[in-house]
Design a protein around this motif. Structure first.
Motif, PDB file in Angstrom:
ATOM      1  N   GLU A   1      -4.026   4.736  -0.290  1.00 50.40           N
ATOM      2  CA  GLU A   1      -3.312   4.223  -1.455  1.00 50.40           C
ATOM      3  C   GLU A   1      -1.846   4.583  -1.269  1.00 50.40           C
ATOM      4  O   GLU A   1      -1.499   5.754  -1.151  1.00 50.40           O
ATOM      5  CB  GLU A   1      -3.868   4.843  -2.739  1.00 50.40           C
ATOM      6  CG  GLU A   1      -3.234   4.309  -4.002  1.00 50.40           C
ATOM      7  CD  GLU A   1      -3.810   4.932  -5.269  1.00 50.40           C
ATOM      8  OE1 GLU A   1      -3.254   4.683  -6.352  1.00 50.40           O
ATOM      9  OE2 GLU A   1      -4.800   5.686  -5.164  1.00 50.40           O
ATOM     10  N   TYR A   2      -1.006   3.561  -1.255  1.00 51.52           N
ATOM     11  CA  TYR A   2       0.409   3.753  -0.924  1.00 51.52           C
ATOM     12  C   TYR A   2       1.296   3.464  -2.138  1.00 51.52           C
ATOM     13  O   TYR A   2       1.124   2.445  -2.809  1.00 51.52           O
ATOM     14  CB  TYR A   2       0.797   2.829   0.234  1.00 51.52           C
ATOM     15  CG  TYR A   2       2.281   2.752   0.513  1.00 51.52           C
ATOM     16  CD1 TYR A   2       2.859   3.532   1.506  1.00 51.52           C
ATOM     17  CD2 TYR A   2       3.108   1.889  -0.205  1.00 51.52           C
ATOM     18  CE1 TYR A   2       4.227   3.458   1.773  1.00 51.52           C
ATOM     19  CE2 TYR A   2       4.469   1.804   0.048  1.00 51.52           C
ATOM     20  CZ  TYR A   2       5.018   2.595   1.035  1.00 51.52           C
ATOM     21  OH  TYR A   2       6.371   2.509   1.295  1.00 51.52           O
ATOM     22  N   VAL A   3       2.254   4.367  -2.394  1.00 52.61           N
ATOM     23  CA  VAL A   3       3.275   4.147  -3.420  1.00 52.61           C
ATOM     24  C   VAL A   3       4.644   4.368  -2.763  1.00 52.61           C
ATOM     25  O   VAL A   3       4.901   5.436  -2.199  1.00 52.61           O
ATOM     26  CB  VAL A   3       3.113   5.107  -4.617  1.00 52.61           C
ATOM     27  CG1 VAL A   3       4.202   4.834  -5.656  1.00 52.61           C
ATOM     28  CG2 VAL A   3       1.737   4.974  -5.242  1.00 52.61           C
ATOM     29  N   GLY A   4       5.484   3.357  -2.823  1.00 53.66           N
ATOM     30  CA  GLY A   4       6.838   3.471  -2.293  1.00 53.66           C
ATOM     31  C   GLY A   4       7.855   3.425  -3.417  1.00 53.66           C
ATOM     32  O   GLY A   4       7.738   2.602  -4.324  1.00 53.66           O
ATOM     33  N   ILE A   5       8.841   4.329  -3.378  1.00 50.96           N
ATOM     34  CA  ILE A   5       9.889   4.326  -4.393  1.00 50.96           C
ATOM     35  C   ILE A   5      11.262   4.278  -3.731  1.00 50.96           C
ATOM     36  O   ILE A   5      11.456   4.765  -2.614  1.00 50.96           O
ATOM     37  CB  ILE A   5       9.818   5.551  -5.334  1.00 50.96           C
ATOM     38  CG1 ILE A   5      10.215   6.829  -4.576  1.00 50.96           C
ATOM     39  CG2 ILE A   5       8.443   5.687  -5.953  1.00 50.96           C
ATOM     40  CD1 ILE A   5      10.713   7.938  -5.461  1.00 50.96           C
TER      41      ILE A   5
ATOM     42  N   ALA B   1      10.604  -5.425  -0.746  1.00 50.52           N
ATOM     43  CA  ALA B   1       9.316  -4.837  -0.362  1.00 50.52           C
ATOM     44  C   ALA B   1       8.163  -5.530  -1.087  1.00 50.52           C
ATOM     45  O   ALA B   1       7.121  -5.822  -0.499  1.00 50.52           O
ATOM     46  CB  ALA B   1       9.319  -3.340  -0.660  1.00 50.52           C
ATOM     47  N   LYS B   2       8.359  -5.806  -2.368  1.00 51.24           N
ATOM     48  CA  LYS B   2       7.315  -6.473  -3.151  1.00 51.24           C
ATOM     49  C   LYS B   2       7.034  -7.875  -2.617  1.00 51.24           C
ATOM     50  O   LYS B   2       5.878  -8.304  -2.564  1.00 51.24           O
ATOM     51  CB  LYS B   2       7.739  -6.551  -4.624  1.00 51.24           C
ATOM     52  CG  LYS B   2       7.699  -5.226  -5.360  1.00 51.24           C
ATOM     53  CD  LYS B   2       8.152  -5.405  -6.807  1.00 51.24           C
ATOM     54  CE  LYS B   2       8.065  -4.099  -7.581  1.00 51.24           C
ATOM     55  NZ  LYS B   2       8.516  -4.278  -8.988  1.00 51.24           N
TER      56      LYS B   2
ATOM     57  N   GLU C   1       2.123  -0.204  -3.829  1.00 50.18           N
ATOM     58  CA  GLU C   1       2.879  -0.332  -5.072  1.00 50.18           C
ATOM     59  C   GLU C   1       4.308   0.105  -4.788  1.00 50.18           C
ATOM     60  O   GLU C   1       4.534   1.165  -4.203  1.00 50.18           O
ATOM     61  CB  GLU C   1       2.267   0.544  -6.160  1.00 50.18           C
ATOM     62  CG  GLU C   1       2.964   0.415  -7.513  1.00 50.18           C
ATOM     63  CD  GLU C   1       2.300   1.255  -8.596  1.00 50.18           C
ATOM     64  OE1 GLU C   1       2.587   1.028  -9.779  1.00 50.18           O
ATOM     65  OE2 GLU C   1       1.508   2.154  -8.243  1.00 50.18           O
ATOM     66  N   PHE C   2       5.271  -0.727  -5.173  1.00 49.76           N
ATOM     67  CA  PHE C   2       6.677  -0.419  -4.953  1.00 49.76           C
ATOM     68  C   PHE C   2       7.384  -0.316  -6.301  1.00 49.76           C
ATOM     69  O   PHE C   2       7.286  -1.217  -7.128  1.00 49.76           O
ATOM     70  CB  PHE C   2       7.337  -1.504  -4.082  1.00 49.76           C
ATOM     71  CG  PHE C   2       6.773  -1.573  -2.695  1.00 49.76           C
ATOM     72  CD1 PHE C   2       7.187  -0.686  -1.714  1.00 49.76           C
ATOM     73  CD2 PHE C   2       5.801  -2.519  -2.377  1.00 49.76           C
ATOM     74  CE1 PHE C   2       6.660  -0.742  -0.430  1.00 49.76           C
ATOM     75  CE2 PHE C   2       5.268  -2.587  -1.102  1.00 49.76           C
ATOM     76  CZ  PHE C   2       5.695  -1.697  -0.123  1.00 49.76           C
ATOM     77  N   LEU C   3       8.108   0.790  -6.493  1.00 50.31           N
ATOM     78  CA  LEU C   3       8.721   1.084  -7.782  1.00 50.31           C
ATOM     79  C   LEU C   3      10.178   1.482  -7.614  1.00 50.31           C
ATOM     80  O   LEU C   3      10.545   2.161  -6.649  1.00 50.31           O
ATOM     81  CB  LEU C   3       7.980   2.240  -8.474  1.00 50.31           C
ATOM     82  CG  LEU C   3       6.472   2.069  -8.688  1.00 50.31           C
ATOM     83  CD1 LEU C   3       5.859   3.403  -9.095  1.00 50.31           C
ATOM     84  CD2 LEU C   3       6.204   1.002  -9.739  1.00 50.31           C
TER      85      LEU C   3
END
Length: 239
Positions: A68-72, A82-83, A92-94
């Motif tokens: 599970e990947y989260v990029g900020i 990125a999205k 998920e990119f935030l």
């Protein structure tokens, strides 16, 4: 460095990456070789945080893994790129500030900080970001961190000449602080701030935040190297 100067540089860095986002993304289409060195430490089911994710190129390397990947990133334009690049995936990119992570304590199995720390212009800010990374890491979780090796003779000489040519630009900076120019297609020159870490300095600041340093080394094209030839200074640390 005085706090007001550090804050000004921090704000300018954010604005500059919005300006160069499109050209910057075009030069960051594939993961650096050094990123592959960290894959052996990741397991299926891990939750990963990528601080300073840019256009999401790290996810391109990890997408085949069951994670599970989260990029900020604090650049809205880069996060949008990125999205668009990775729609409908396990990513998920935030848009988020690394100085104030909006995540629970001990939420992630691993945290990546690829070429992020050198953009922070004071030790106070560097410690704040590392402390946030430490907070959101699970016990025994890993931090993977890279810094540009600005001690390469070619880069160091260039930066030294820049300092002599533009003393006003450098008047509030320490001797290990540099501006690296980015030339936009419009002929505008954007000055990007970098702090040139040494191995000793990086180890000390990580330990100050209570990370257990596993390894610190210089890297060239995915292989350990010496400071004269390497592109990056790399650290592997554990909570």
């Amino acid at each position: 460095m005085r706090e007001e100067i550090a804050q000004r540089i921090l704000e300018e860095t954010k604005k500059n990456y919005e300006k160069i986002a499109e050209q910057f993304s075009q030069t960051r289409q594939w993961p650096w070789g050094v990123m592959k060195l960290f894959l052996a430490y990741l397991n299926d089911g891990d939750k990963i945080l990528d601080i300073g994710c840019g256009n999401g190129r790290l996810y391109d390397l990890l997408k085949e893994k069951s994670i599970e990947y989260v990029g900020i990133d604090n650049s809205e334009r880069l996060v949008e790129m990125a999205k668009k690049k990775f729609p409908m995936t396990r990513s998920e990119f935030l848009v988020m500030d690394a100085l104030n992570l909006e995540f629970r304590d001990e939420e992630f199995d691993a945290v990546f900080m690829i070429a992020v720390l050198p953009h922070l212009p004071s030790q106070k800010l560097q410690i704040k970001v590392l402390s946030e990374a430490y907070r959101v890491l699970k016990i025994d979780g890993y931090l993977f961190l890279t810094c540009w090796n600005l001690w390469q003779p070619k880069l160091f000489f260039h930066n030294f000449i820049q300092r002599l040519k533009k003393p006003k630009l450098y008047q509030d900076l320490g001797w290990k602080d540099f501006f690296v120019p980015w030339h936009l297609s419009s002929n505008e020159i954007i000055q990007r701030f970098y702090h040139a870490f040494t191995k000793k300095e990086l180890k000390k600041i990580l330990e100050k935040v209570h990370f257990k340093v596993q390894d610190i080394f210089y890297e060239e094209r995915g292989q350990k190297s010496n400071w004269l030839k390497s592109f990056n200074l790399v650290a592997l640390a554990k909570k």
